[in-house]
Design a protein around this motif. Structure first.
Motif, mmCIF file in Angstrom:
data_model
loop_
_atom_site.group_PDB
_atom_site.id
_atom_site.type_symbol
_atom_site.label_atom_id
_atom_site.label_comp_id
_atom_site.label_asym_id
_atom_site.label_seq_id
_atom_site.Cartn_x
_atom_site.Cartn_y
_atom_site.Cartn_z
ATOM 1 N N THR A 57 0.246 -0.907 -0.023
ATOM 2 C CA THR A 57 -0.166 0.031 -0.624
ATOM 3 C C THR A 57 1.192 1.029 -0.140
ATOM 4 O O THR A 57 0.276 2.064 -0.771
ATOM 5 N N THR A 58 1.889 1.493 1.112
ATOM 6 C CA THR A 58 2.722 2.606 0.870
ATOM 7 C C THR A 58 3.494 2.532 -0.224
ATOM 8 O O THR A 58 3.337 3.616 -0.824
ATOM 9 N N LEU A 59 3.218 1.383 -1.137
ATOM 10 C CA LEU A 59 4.338 2.048 -2.438
ATOM 11 C C LEU A 59 3.529 2.243 -3.871
ATOM 12 O O LEU A 59 3.669 3.432 -4.276
ATOM 13 N N LEU A 60 2.405 1.666 -3.586
ATOM 14 C CA LEU A 60 1.676 2.212 -4.584
ATOM 15 C C LEU A 60 1.247 3.813 -3.617
ATOM 16 O O LEU A 60 0.647 4.842 -5.172
ATOM 17 N N LYS A 61 1.108 4.016 -2.686
ATOM 18 C CA LYS A 61 0.603 5.700 -2.489
ATOM 19 C C LYS A 61 1.520 6.453 -3.284
ATOM 20 O O LYS A 61 1.583 7.740 -3.298
#
Length: 62
Positions: free
Chosen positions: A8-12
């Motif tokens: 999720t962090t990478l996608l954000k």
């Protein structure tokens, strides 16, 4: 050692799903390679210990 970052962090942060998947696969491949290297080193050490224990080699320098 690096701190794992969740998907999720990478996608954000702007990574695409494909890039995240590639990063995950790369991390797994690196971990597997490191495990294989550790096992190789352990086997070599065990073999060296066996050679010494059976008297096939000694620490004496000729």
């Amino acid at each position: 050692m690096t701190v794992p970052v969740d998907e999720t962090t990478l996608l954000k942060q702007g990574f695409t799903q494909e890039q995240v998947s590639h990063l995950r696969a790369t991390r797994i491949a690196i971990q597997e390679r490191q495990k294989a290297q550790v096992m190789t080193i352990r086997r070599r050490l065990e073999f060296a210990r066996w050679l010494i224990a059976t008297g096939r080699i000694t620490e004496q320098v000729c």
